[in-house]
Design a protein around this motif. Structure first.
Motif, PDB file in Angstrom:
ATOM      1  N   LEU A  19      -2.397  -8.179  -4.849  1.00 50.94           N
ATOM      2  CA  LEU A  19      -3.307  -7.547  -3.901  1.00 50.94           C
ATOM      3  C   LEU A  19      -2.703  -6.223  -3.422  1.00 50.94           C
ATOM      4  O   LEU A  19      -3.361  -5.186  -3.406  1.00 50.94           O
ATOM      5  CB  LEU A  19      -3.521  -8.493  -2.718  1.00 50.94           C
ATOM      6  CG  LEU A  19      -4.870  -8.545  -2.016  1.00 50.94           C
ATOM      7  CD1 LEU A  19      -6.019  -8.624  -2.995  1.00 50.94           C
ATOM      8  CD2 LEU A  19      -4.904  -9.717  -1.064  1.00 50.94           C
ATOM      9  N   LYS A  44      -3.031  -3.668  -6.089  1.00 48.14           N
ATOM     10  CA  LYS A  44      -4.401  -3.136  -6.191  1.00 48.14           C
ATOM     11  C   LYS A  44      -4.727  -2.203  -5.029  1.00 48.14           C
ATOM     12  O   LYS A  44      -5.490  -1.258  -5.167  1.00 48.14           O
ATOM     13  CB  LYS A  44      -5.416  -4.286  -6.234  1.00 48.14           C
ATOM     14  CG  LYS A  44      -5.485  -4.981  -7.583  1.00 48.14           C
ATOM     15  CD  LYS A  44      -6.553  -6.058  -7.581  1.00 48.14           C
ATOM     16  CE  LYS A  44      -6.583  -6.815  -8.885  1.00 48.14           C
ATOM     17  NZ  LYS A  44      -7.031  -5.967 -10.028  1.00 48.14           N
ATOM     18  N   LEU A  45      -4.141  -2.491  -3.877  1.00 43.35           N
ATOM     19  CA  LEU A  45      -4.415  -1.657  -2.698  1.00 43.35           C
ATOM     20  C   LEU A  45      -3.648  -0.349  -2.741  1.00 43.35           C
ATOM     21  O   LEU A  45      -4.031   0.635  -2.117  1.00 43.35           O
ATOM     22  CB  LEU A  45      -4.069  -2.429  -1.417  1.00 43.35           C
ATOM     23  CG  LEU A  45      -5.097  -3.458  -0.961  1.00 43.35           C
ATOM     24  CD1 LEU A  45      -4.516  -4.351   0.123  1.00 43.35           C
ATOM     25  CD2 LEU A  45      -6.355  -2.775  -0.455  1.00 43.35           C
ATOM     26  N   ILE A  75      -3.005   2.127   0.284  1.00 37.12           N
ATOM     27  CA  ILE A  75      -3.726   1.477   1.389  1.00 37.12           C
ATOM     28  C   ILE A  75      -2.945   0.251   1.871  1.00 37.12           C
ATOM     29  O   ILE A  75      -2.859  -0.033   3.057  1.00 37.12           O
ATOM     30  CB  ILE A  75      -5.136   1.033   0.936  1.00 37.12           C
ATOM     31  CG1 ILE A  75      -5.880   2.214   0.327  1.00 37.12           C
ATOM     32  CG2 ILE A  75      -5.902   0.428   2.089  1.00 37.12           C
ATOM     33  CD1 ILE A  75      -7.062   1.815  -0.518  1.00 37.12           C
ATOM     34  N   GLY A  76      -2.321  -0.451   0.901  1.00 39.33           N
ATOM     35  CA  GLY A  76      -1.568  -1.648   1.231  1.00 39.33           C
ATOM     36  C   GLY A  76      -0.359  -1.371   2.105  1.00 39.33           C
ATOM     37  O   GLY A  76       0.127  -2.249   2.801  1.00 39.33           O
ATOM     38  N   LEU A  83      -5.880 -10.666   4.911  1.00 38.22           N
ATOM     39  CA  LEU A  83      -5.452  -9.301   5.202  1.00 38.22           C
ATOM     40  C   LEU A  83      -5.869  -8.988   6.622  1.00 38.22           C
ATOM     41  O   LEU A  83      -7.055  -9.047   6.932  1.00 38.22           O
ATOM     42  CB  LEU A  83      -6.159  -8.325   4.271  1.00 38.22           C
ATOM     43  CG  LEU A  83      -5.510  -8.019   2.933  1.00 38.22           C
ATOM     44  CD1 LEU A  83      -6.482  -7.212   2.098  1.00 38.22           C
ATOM     45  CD2 LEU A  83      -4.230  -7.250   3.141  1.00 38.22           C
ATOM     46  N   THR A 125     -10.829   1.841   8.114  1.00 35.37           N
ATOM     47  CA  THR A 125      -9.811   1.121   7.333  1.00 35.37           C
ATOM     48  C   THR A 125     -10.468   0.058   6.459  1.00 35.37           C
ATOM     49  O   THR A 125     -10.154  -0.085   5.274  1.00 35.37           O
ATOM     50  CB  THR A 125      -8.802   0.438   8.279  1.00 35.37           C
ATOM     51  OG1 THR A 125      -8.332   1.396   9.225  1.00 35.37           O
ATOM     52  CG2 THR A 125      -7.617  -0.114   7.504  1.00 35.37           C
ATOM     53  N   ILE A 171     -10.251  -0.438   2.354  1.00 26.52           N
ATOM     54  CA  ILE A 171      -9.796  -1.668   1.704  1.00 26.52           C
ATOM     55  C   ILE A 171     -10.886  -2.227   0.797  1.00 26.52           C
ATOM     56  O   ILE A 171     -10.643  -2.558  -0.363  1.00 26.52           O
ATOM     57  CB  ILE A 171      -9.396  -2.711   2.769  1.00 26.52           C
ATOM     58  CG1 ILE A 171      -8.157  -2.232   3.534  1.00 26.52           C
ATOM     59  CG2 ILE A 171      -9.128  -4.062   2.120  1.00 26.52           C
ATOM     60  CD1 ILE A 171      -7.784  -3.089   4.708  1.00 26.52           C
ATOM     61  N   LYS A 172     -12.106  -2.275   1.334  1.00 29.81           N
ATOM     62  CA  LYS A 172     -13.202  -2.838   0.538  1.00 29.81           C
ATOM     63  C   LYS A 172     -13.427  -2.034  -0.734  1.00 29.81           C
ATOM     64  O   LYS A 172     -13.727  -2.584  -1.787  1.00 29.81           O
ATOM     65  CB  LYS A 172     -14.484  -2.905   1.373  1.00 29.81           C
ATOM     66  CG  LYS A 172     -14.452  -4.010   2.414  1.00 29.81           C
ATOM     67  CD  LYS A 172     -15.844  -4.454   2.837  1.00 29.81           C
ATOM     68  CE  LYS A 172     -15.790  -5.793   3.553  1.00 29.81           C
ATOM     69  NZ  LYS A 172     -17.131  -6.305   3.919  1.00 29.81           N
ATOM     70  N   ALA A 179     -11.272  -0.797  -2.520  1.00 37.23           N
ATOM     71  CA  ALA A 179     -10.261  -1.183  -3.518  1.00 37.23           C
ATOM     72  C   ALA A 179     -10.411  -2.638  -3.981  1.00 37.23           C
ATOM     73  O   ALA A 179     -10.231  -2.948  -5.148  1.00 37.23           O
ATOM     74  CB  ALA A 179      -8.870  -0.952  -2.952  1.00 37.23           C
ATOM     75  N   ILE A 180     -10.749  -3.543  -3.063  1.00 32.69           N
ATOM     76  CA  ILE A 180     -10.720  -4.974  -3.420  1.00 32.69           C
ATOM     77  C   ILE A 180     -11.920  -5.749  -2.901  1.00 32.69           C
ATOM     78  O   ILE A 180     -11.842  -6.954  -2.685  1.00 32.69           O
ATOM     79  CB  ILE A 180      -9.428  -5.630  -2.870  1.00 32.69           C
ATOM     80  CG1 ILE A 180      -9.343  -5.448  -1.344  1.00 32.69           C
ATOM     81  CG2 ILE A 180      -8.186  -5.068  -3.541  1.00 32.69           C
ATOM     82  CD1 ILE A 180      -8.381  -6.401  -0.675  1.00 32.69           C
TER      83      ILE A 180
END
Lengths: 422, 422
Positions: B195, B198-199, B202-203, B227, B246, B250-251, B253-254
């Motif tokens: 995760l 993938k982020l 952002i992660g 998250l 934010t 996030i959305k 990306a995942i």
């Protein structure tokens, strides 16, 4: 011996996660005779963590830290440990191999970030974590033990049971003044007060001596009552013999209601019983929605006695899959002794098992009928010799009802197989 | 504003009681913009308690203490408060009247020991406790607030909601520089590190400004990862807009992995989806042993879309109840794509539902075969347009496998209904 538990994580401070890790460790350290004198929850903040490390190292013999060992950026505990013990990172091949294997068996490429989990402070002994990727770290220095565990509960438990607790037991065996032994007896479907009445004087038991104490506690939860014996004594043999003598007394009074005295579940006890008697079982479930079968199959090796199960949630399914007569549901309703009986017979015959068990009730919150409150369940039992049904009324909470109804169904079978009539 | 929570009681230290009070208070203080920076659990020991009182009073603006206010001898918190604030006891008539009334209602003579509960340190404001006998005590001094609450959860909650929180809100309304907003996103079937990968940036997001902060935390548990976005800002509108921006990032990306952003479970999300689409579902379960159906029926009103379910634990049952071809199991094995497919089609057709879902795998610990490790599961899906199966590999632990496999089966349906292909 003085111990302290440090829980690290903002999620605990802001109440998003309840600190069950601390209770688990508290009770474990207590049994080892190294009771925690303080539990401190800290933010994911390096300065704060190091400050607590210093004061904990100064004031306690055993320091157990949980949380902040994962691979992501917000996990800083290991960094603090390395700094606190002025210890370099070294790559631990064994850990790396383990982390790699976990991704390998899932056919997933290991992300680079996980390599970091194999880097451990040179001062630390690595405690294996077969339940996850982050190993436990233990520093044994100046006759003190400093241990860091992951915050994920089942990983924390795994490392505690396999690594930390045995290590502490061995190291301090001769230093602790009091050994504490506990034994918990499990009952279901019999109230706390009724249990106390049946126990009589034994139920009020608190024996004390110069060098020992025996305590009994009633711990009720959702129609199960656990009886916990706590013995503290000077030596392990003394403690064990006190536990056993107390156990004998209690069993003499209420043996038939105790389905386990070793932290076992009702499904474990029943499973062993079915295996021993070479009997097979199948369940027909309405209100429990598959939970009876799920509990039965929670036990490894249950394929020896569980053949199949039917979740007949809709009335249509009760008729089609179990052969419940339309007239029965029409006349008595889906939640009735008659329907429960036909479900139990139906599943037993169609699955060709020795025992058929059924549950039909009102889990709630809706669905109550006249004289049929939320929490009412009819549990049916059928074998080649006898077929019967019993009704019980539990709570108004759907999930608690499903759980209590499923457990009670298993207990009904246990009592029948042991000809316990109450 | 800095706050601290002090929990007093040996029962918490030895793990007999889980400290849910601290989580409740932590989340309450957090949303007031006065987050707890520390939670400390202490023994029922006067010296230790006074020591912590001193350091808490020195280092924090708001101190909330729970536990040790009952009538019994081991409840010494009030005594410590009186001593710490050099404050005499005065008899509070209102409290005495209340305590008396509680016993009167139960037709019980009030034990003398309970009179003591009406004695309060003169420095304290009394916070009414309609849920029990021990009142809350609040000392407002030197622009700091020191509050003592009973340890009984529902009493502690009552006084917090009616007394403490409103008091703090009023007192610090204009002092609190930060408003805090949170949002938690739920994902399943994708690991924490994956995760994070993938982020990407952002992660690692922790944006800070002069008057705001945005934090992201990963909270993993058995193949689910939550998250959590935490935003603190000067004003509510500012905080909300930061949460939303934010969330968007996030959305982007995942999004497809997020099954809930409001603390819901996968069964709740899927249930709502099935209801909305007016679809019915039935499950054919081997390794999950009924857990899929049980999760589906954990949701009130699930009878709208759950008709029935089959637990085909034995191969015999797979053939008899689902029409799986003997040749299929013989040739490919019970744990195979082919068997999963036939199970899914079989349950859909026989139950006459829109969707059929199946799970066949190896929960463990035994049962592994060549190229079929413990934790392997084949999940089958079938509707009138499409039938497919996917395999996943989870852990070596039976119960964790059953849980992860059942949740994953529900997630497979969710992704299919939303045409999320991954």
């Amino acid at each position: 011996m003085r111990s302290v538990i440090l829980s690290i994580g903002d999620e605990v401070l802001i109440g998003q996660v309840v600190n069950t890790n601390a209770s688990y460790l508290g009770s474990g350290l207590f049994s080892l005779g190294i009771p925690a004198e303080k539990i401190i929850t800290l933010p994911d903040n390096e300065k704060e963590i190091l400050k607590e490390f210093r004061s904990a190292w100064k004031n306690f013999d055993v320091i157990v830290v949980t949380g902040g060992l994962g691979p992501t950026h917000d996990d800083i505990t290991k960094k603090c440990v390395a700094e606190f013990f002025k210890s370099e990172y070294v790559l631990n091949e064994k850990v790396l191999k383990h982390v790699k294997s976990i991704f390998a068996r899932r056919h997933i490429q290991m992300p680079a970030v996980n390599i970091g989990q194999a880097l451990v402070p040179s001062a630390a002994i690595v405690l294996e974590n077969k339940a996850g990727t982050a190993p436990g770290l233990l520093i044994d220095k100046a006759d003190k033990v400093f241990c860091v565990l992951p915050g994920v509960p089942y990983e924390m438990k795994y490392i505690s049971e396999k690594g930390l607790f045995p290590y502490l037991e061995k190291k301090y065996r001769n230093k602790v003044k009091r050994v504490v032994k506990q034994k918990t007896l499990h009952t279901i479907g019999i109230g706390e007060s009724l249990l106390a009445a049946k126990l009589g004087d034994i139920g009020r038991i608190v024996r004390k001596g110069r060098d020992y104490e025996v305590k009994l506690a009633f711990l009720p939860s959702n129609y199960e009552v656990r009886l916990r014996i706590t013995v503290s004594a000077a030596t392990l043999p003394k403690a064990n013999s006190l536990v056993n003598s107390t156990l004998k007394l209690i069993k003499k009074a209420i043996d038939k209601f105790i389905y386990s005295d070793d932290e076992g579940s009702i499904e474990k006890t029943l499973g062993a019983l079915l295996k021993k008697k070479r009997l097979t079982i199948s369940a027909a479930e309405s209100c429990t929605g598959g939970l009876i079968a799920s509990k039965l199959t929670d036990i490894a090796g249950s394929s020896a006695y569980v053949m199949d199960g039917i979740v007949s949630y809709a009335d249509k399914a009760k008729k089609r899959l179990l052969g419940v007569k339309p007239g029965t549901i029409k006349k008595y309703g889906a939640v009735s002794r008659e329907t429960a009986l036909e479900m139990a017979v139906g599943i037993r015959k169609r699955s060709d098992t020795d025992i058929g068990i059924s549950a039909t009730g009102i889990a709630g919150p809706g669905g109550a009928r006249k004289n049929k409150p939320v929490g009412l369940v009819w549990i049916g039992y059928s074998d080649k010799n006898i077929t019967f049904a019993k009704d019980f009324i539990f709570t108004k909470d759907r999930l608690r009802n499903k759980d209590a109804m499923a457990k009670m169904a298993l207990e009904v079978v246990r009592r029948q197989l042991l000809s316990i009539n109450n």
